[in-house]
Enzyme design. Structure first.
Site, PDB file in Angstrom:
ATOM      1  N   HIS A 155     -17.531  30.164   7.960  1.00 12.75           N
ATOM      2  CA  HIS A 155     -18.031  28.651   7.099  1.00 12.75           C
ATOM      3  C   HIS A 155     -16.987  28.674   5.464  1.00 12.75           C
ATOM      4  O   HIS A 155     -16.797  29.964   5.146  1.00 12.75           O
ATOM      5  CB  HIS A 155     -19.080  27.604   6.322  1.00 12.75           C
ATOM      6  N   GLY A 211     -19.398   7.174   0.108  1.00  9.23           N
ATOM      7  CA  GLY A 211     -18.934   6.907   0.690  1.00  9.23           C
ATOM      8  C   GLY A 211     -17.604   7.139   1.636  1.00  9.23           C
ATOM      9  O   GLY A 211     -16.223   6.887   2.251  1.00  9.23           O
ATOM     10  N   GLY A 212     -17.476   8.546   1.484  1.00 12.29           N
ATOM     11  CA  GLY A 212     -16.526   9.035   2.733  1.00 12.29           C
ATOM     12  C   GLY A 212     -16.366   9.116   4.211  1.00 12.29           C
ATOM     13  O   GLY A 212     -17.877   8.085   4.374  1.00 12.29           O
ATOM     14  N   ARG A 213     -15.423   9.630   4.514  1.00  6.20           N
ATOM     15  CA  ARG A 213     -15.372   9.415   5.925  1.00  6.20           C
ATOM     16  C   ARG A 213     -16.088  10.194   6.712  1.00  6.20           C
ATOM     17  O   ARG A 213     -15.845  11.094   6.824  1.00  6.20           O
ATOM     18  CB  ARG A 213     -13.569   9.574   6.296  1.00  6.20           C
ATOM     19  N   SER A 244     -12.271  22.149   3.182  1.00  8.88           N
ATOM     20  CA  SER A 244     -13.265  22.706   3.399  1.00  8.88           C
ATOM     21  C   SER A 244     -13.477  23.353   5.211  1.00  8.88           C
ATOM     22  O   SER A 244     -12.550  22.538   5.648  1.00  8.88           O
ATOM     23  CB  SER A 244     -15.069  21.742   3.561  1.00  8.88           C
ATOM     24  N   HIS A 264     -37.833  25.582   5.069  1.00 12.53           N
ATOM     25  CA  HIS A 264     -38.201  25.528   5.638  1.00 12.53           C
ATOM     26  C   HIS A 264     -38.429  26.071   7.622  1.00 12.53           C
ATOM     27  O   HIS A 264     -39.494  26.453   8.124  1.00 12.53           O
ATOM     28  CB  HIS A 264     -38.527  23.788   7.111  1.00 12.53           C
ATOM     29  N   ARG A 310     -12.698  23.888  -3.750  1.00 14.30           N
ATOM     30  CA  ARG A 310     -12.885  22.902  -4.002  1.00 14.30           C
ATOM     31  C   ARG A 310     -12.863  22.422  -6.201  1.00 14.30           C
ATOM     32  O   ARG A 310     -12.892  23.843  -6.432  1.00 14.30           O
ATOM     33  CB  ARG A 310     -14.153  21.593  -3.983  1.00 14.30           C
ATOM     34  N   ASN A 327     -15.064  26.758   1.552  1.00 13.02           N
ATOM     35  CA  ASN A 327     -14.768  25.696   0.909  1.00 13.02           C
ATOM     36  C   ASN A 327     -14.226  26.400  -0.130  1.00 13.02           C
ATOM     37  O   ASN A 327     -15.137  26.729  -0.737  1.00 13.02           O
ATOM     38  CB  ASN A 327     -15.908  25.002   1.199  1.00 13.02           C
ATOM     39  N   HIS A 376     -17.086  27.478  14.949  1.00 12.93           N
ATOM     40  CA  HIS A 376     -17.544  27.863  15.810  1.00 12.93           C
ATOM     41  C   HIS A 376     -16.654  28.250  17.122  1.00 12.93           C
ATOM     42  O   HIS A 376     -15.996  27.870  17.993  1.00 12.93           O
ATOM     43  CB  HIS A 376     -17.918  26.113  16.206  1.00 12.93           C
TER      44      HIS A 376
END
Length: 299
Positions: free
Chosen positions: A106, A258-260, A92, A175, A110, A108, A96
């Site tokens: 962007h 629980g990823g980094r 991923s 929104h 997977r 990714n 910028h």
């Protein structure tokens, strides 16, 4: 037959290729790498480039993580995954650029696998890439979508329109009633082509990112800009943050599993701003952006 080794080998090579390309284009700074392990299983390597000549920040991460139980974000829409062990791997990236006339990008790709002792495995590929310009140029938007189309159409007529529509739908901020940018490709749950062809589809998308994006960078990176353009860039980056933190499924999955956190949130821009009730002056380039933030046929 599912070939995890080949998928991981490809993804690691893709990360290397993209990082080398970005470093060469920037010419001033290099990526810093962190290798990390995940307590429940697996790990990854995160690479971040900062304060370059062309790129203010770029993050390109590889991860291969495993677990015994899926988080709520995964099983809410796929209850058949409950109770299965799982593993997910992918690359991923978010770029910028420094110059406001160069779009943010962007991408990714997977692979996901869920297994059960007594049932067949459930697997699929996903990914895509999209472009978020602040000062759009039709030539750039058309080029980006043409490369996107050429990456997926060999796998079947209609894949480009399907993936484009999915991208417009996914990268949408309800929104704000606007898309995050001018779209590109988005696909998920891809397995109908069989393993080899589905894997080939993912590779074609991953390989297409550099030729889709790099020519735009080279055309726009030396465009003259001032404080007004910089302030607008930072304001529009705020929308990027809003989407990633409120709607992005990858962010939710990573945090809930629980990823980094540092790796999951490395897509955030180094600087952004919010201004209450901001409306661009009428008949300005800034006002014109709104015309590009609704789906359209670029080809």
């Amino acid at each position: 037959m599912i070939d995890l080794y080949s998928i991981e080998t490809y993804l690691l090579r893709l990360q290397d290729t993209i990082c080398k390309t970005i470093e060469a284009e920037d010419g001033q700074v290099q990526f810093q790498e962190d290798q990390w392990d995940r307590k429940e299983g697996g790990g990854g390597r995160s690479r971040v480039l900062s304060d370059g000549a062309t790129f203010e920040k770029a993050g390109v991460g590889f991860s291969h993580v495993k677990g015994a139980k899926l988080p709520p974000s995964a099983t809410a829409s796929r209850p058949e995954l409950a109770g299965r062990s799982w593993q997910a791997m992918g690359v991923s990236l978010v770029i910028h650029p420094k110059n406001p006339y160069v779009p943010t990008a962007h991408a990714n790709v997977r692979f996901f696998l869920a297994e059960h002792d007594t049932e067949d495995p459930i697997w699929w590929f996903g990914g895509g890439f999209d472009l978020t310009p602040f000062y759009p140029v039709d030539e750039d938007c058309t080029h980006f979508h043409r490369v996107a189309r050429d990456a997926v159409e060999p796998f079947g007529t209609g894949y480009y329109q399907q993936c484009k529509a999915a991208c417009d739908l996914y990268f949408y901020l309800p929104h704000r009633d606007e898309t995050r940018g001018i779209g590109g490709l988005f696909f998920d749950d891809l397995n109908e082509l069989g393993f080899e062809q589905s894997f080939g589809f993912m590779q074609s998308v991953g390989n297409a990112f550099v030729p889709a994006y790099l020519p735009i960078v080279r055309r726009r990176k030396d465009t003259t800009y001032g404080a007004r353009e910089r302030e607008f860039q930072l304001y529009r980056r705020g929308r990027y943050v809003e989407f990633n933190l409120v709607y992005d499924r990858g962010t939710l999955f990573g945090l809930q599993s629980g990823g980094r956190a540092e790796s999951i949130l490395m897509s955030m821009p180094p600087l952004a701003r919010w201004e209450y009730g901001y409306v661009p002056p009428h008949n300005t380039d800034e006002a014109r952006l709104s015309d590009y933030l609704q789906p359209r046929d670029w080809l």
